[in-house]
Enzyme design. Structure first.
Site, mmCIF file in Angstrom:
data_model
loop_
_atom_site.group_PDB
_atom_site.id
_atom_site.type_symbol
_atom_site.label_atom_id
_atom_site.label_comp_id
_atom_site.label_asym_id
_atom_site.label_seq_id
_atom_site.Cartn_x
_atom_site.Cartn_y
_atom_site.Cartn_z
ATOM 1 N N ASP A 1 35.491 40.559 39.090
ATOM 2 C CA ASP A 1 37.016 39.914 38.682
ATOM 3 C C ASP A 1 37.764 40.853 37.966
ATOM 4 O OD1 ASP A 1 34.739 36.944 38.301
ATOM 5 O OD2 ASP A 1 35.727 37.882 39.912
ATOM 6 N N THR A 2 38.204 42.028 38.649
ATOM 7 C CA THR A 2 39.372 42.650 38.018
ATOM 8 C C THR A 2 40.688 42.011 38.171
ATOM 9 O OG1 THR A 2 38.234 44.675 38.717
ATOM 10 C CG2 THR A 2 40.736 44.890 38.339
ATOM 11 N N VAL A 3 41.440 41.941 37.138
ATOM 12 C CA VAL A 3 42.681 41.114 37.593
ATOM 13 C C VAL A 3 43.949 41.966 37.726
ATOM 14 C CG1 VAL A 3 41.818 39.279 35.990
ATOM 15 C CG2 VAL A 3 43.092 41.011 34.946
#
Length: 417
Positions: free
Chosen positions: A230-232
């Protein structure tokens, strides 16, 4: 190779499942905005796996990030500062793998990567394996802005990419407040660390039992990779047509201490480039997924180059297929995991009944992923609400081998005398 969500050459539209603002008006009859502060933002909360039970939380954080960005755009802020504001909202959420609540490494510590790029100046700032800073994107943005001031004393070149202890000391020296490690970790990230550690220990104990070992490793890989990517990130275009991109990540769960992923690497985590020379379009890209896969393919830069083609949708589809999933640099990988959000824009003229020469920014925006899902949100200064959407591969599609692609078009009216 299976591609889903393909809308055909030259035809882009928002997904029907998106929530929030009214549908994009494709007739050219955009509502006028107050003043000249128009703009658009597209954010993502990661390509990985987003459970239905937490769908509301993922969408809410994307919505808040969009709203913060639009507030900045309406106040006249430039794209590079707007994209940083959006990332801060995403980093502060306990549901994302960035900033607070990031994945813990093998030693039980949080080390974050982040970067940002300004399409106008083409300057870049990044940090890797950074501990003790609540919002890594602030350090990346500070590195970018400090570099724009020119050379340091004795003619030294200012840094654009710092890692580890050096990055931490530089951040504190430049006024960024440190954060105690126990505040960075959340109940969710600590619980995930304990579960992953037990799985890892169990897998190591059954190494001699080949069949069981294989099953354990598959379970461990699904938990540590697919569910934890879940890199943003965010991409923005401001009232002047400037673009910017940013990305932030806590990295893979149970990663080796000191590991740096694509979120900090030039051309891999994000890319932004204004219209200039042979480039007809301004482009901005932010990536998410398995950092090693994204670093070895330089996907952000590849997507930006491809978006200069006439058909953005087809160009992104082919790039994801040829430059990522079937990349020769990943030939030995069984599952290639990643996702991107992209936008491109150019100025165009609109027919107007008034005496003004009405111009508009034509913004095309897309997202694509090979992971099970990807959460996105988007909003323009002409919208009352942000739209949010969790894009998913269809039933039966294999993550890492199939891909989904969706997107839309937005026209931002900007009257010019």
């Amino acid at each position: 190779m299976e591609a889903t969500g393909s809308l055909g050459p030259g035809h882009l539209q928002p997904p029907g499942a998106a929530e929030g603002a009214a549908p994009v008006d494709r007739s050219g009859r955009e509502a006028a905005t107050e003043g000249s502060s128009v703009g658009f933002v597209l954010v993502h909360a990661g390509a990985g796996y987003h459970s239905e039970s937490k769908a509301k939380e993922y969408k809410q954080v994307c919505k808040k990030a969009c709203q913060k960005a639009i507030e900045k755009l309406q106040a006249g802020a430039l794209a590079v500062d707007v994209v940083t504001a959006a990332l801060i909202e995403l980093e502060d959420s306990p549901f994302t793998n960035a900033g607070m609540g990031s994945n813990l490494n093998l030693s039980g510590d949080i080390e974050c990567d982040a970067s940002t790029m300004d399409g106008k100046s083409l300057n870049f700032g990044a940090v890797g394996a950074l501990r003790g800073i609540k919002n890594p994107i602030l350090v990346a943005n500070k590195l970018l802005s400090e570099a724009q001031k020119g050379k340091l004393s004795a003619g030294r070149i200012p840094p654009c990419f710092l890692v580890g202890e050096g990055a931490y000391k530089w951040a504190v020296d430049h006024g960024i407040v440190p954060c105690p490690p126990d505040v960075m970790a959340t109940k969710f990230s600590l619980s995930a660390f304990r579960k992953n550690r037990r799985k890892l220990e169990l897998a190591e104990k059954v190494e001699t039992e080949m069949i069981q070992t294989k099953k354990r490793r598959e379970v461990s890989e699904n938990t540590n990779v697919t569910a934890s990517l879940d890199t943003v990130g965010a991409v923005v275009v401001d009232h002047a047509g400037n673009v910017a991109a940013a990305v932030s990540s806590g990295g893979l769960a149970m990663k080796h201490p000191g590991r740096v992923g694509q979120a900090a690497v030039y051309g891999c985590g994000c890319w932004a480039e204004n219209t200039s020379g042979p480039n007809v379009y301004s482009t901005a890209v932010s990536t998410s997924g398995c950092g090693e896969h994204l670093v070895r393919t330089m996907l952000a830069r590849e997507c930006s180059v491809a978006l200069q083609s006439e058909d953005a949708h087809q160009a992104l589809l082919e790039t994801m297929q040829k430059k990522f999933v079937r990349s020769p640099f990943l030939a030995h990988e069984d599952s290639v995991l990643g996702g991107v959000i992209v936008l491109r824009c150019c100025r165009c003229s609109l027919e107007s009944e008034s005496s003004l020469n009405t111009q508009a920014l034509l913004v095309e925006f897309l997202w694509s992923h090979t992971t099970e899902s990807m959460c996105v949100g988007y909003m323009s200064t002409q919208d009352g609400k942000a739209k949010t959407h969790i894009s998913r591969l269809p039933p039966g599609a294999v993550a890492g081998q199939s891909l989904a692609i969706e997107g839309g078009v937005c026209r931002l009216r900007n009257p010019v005398t």
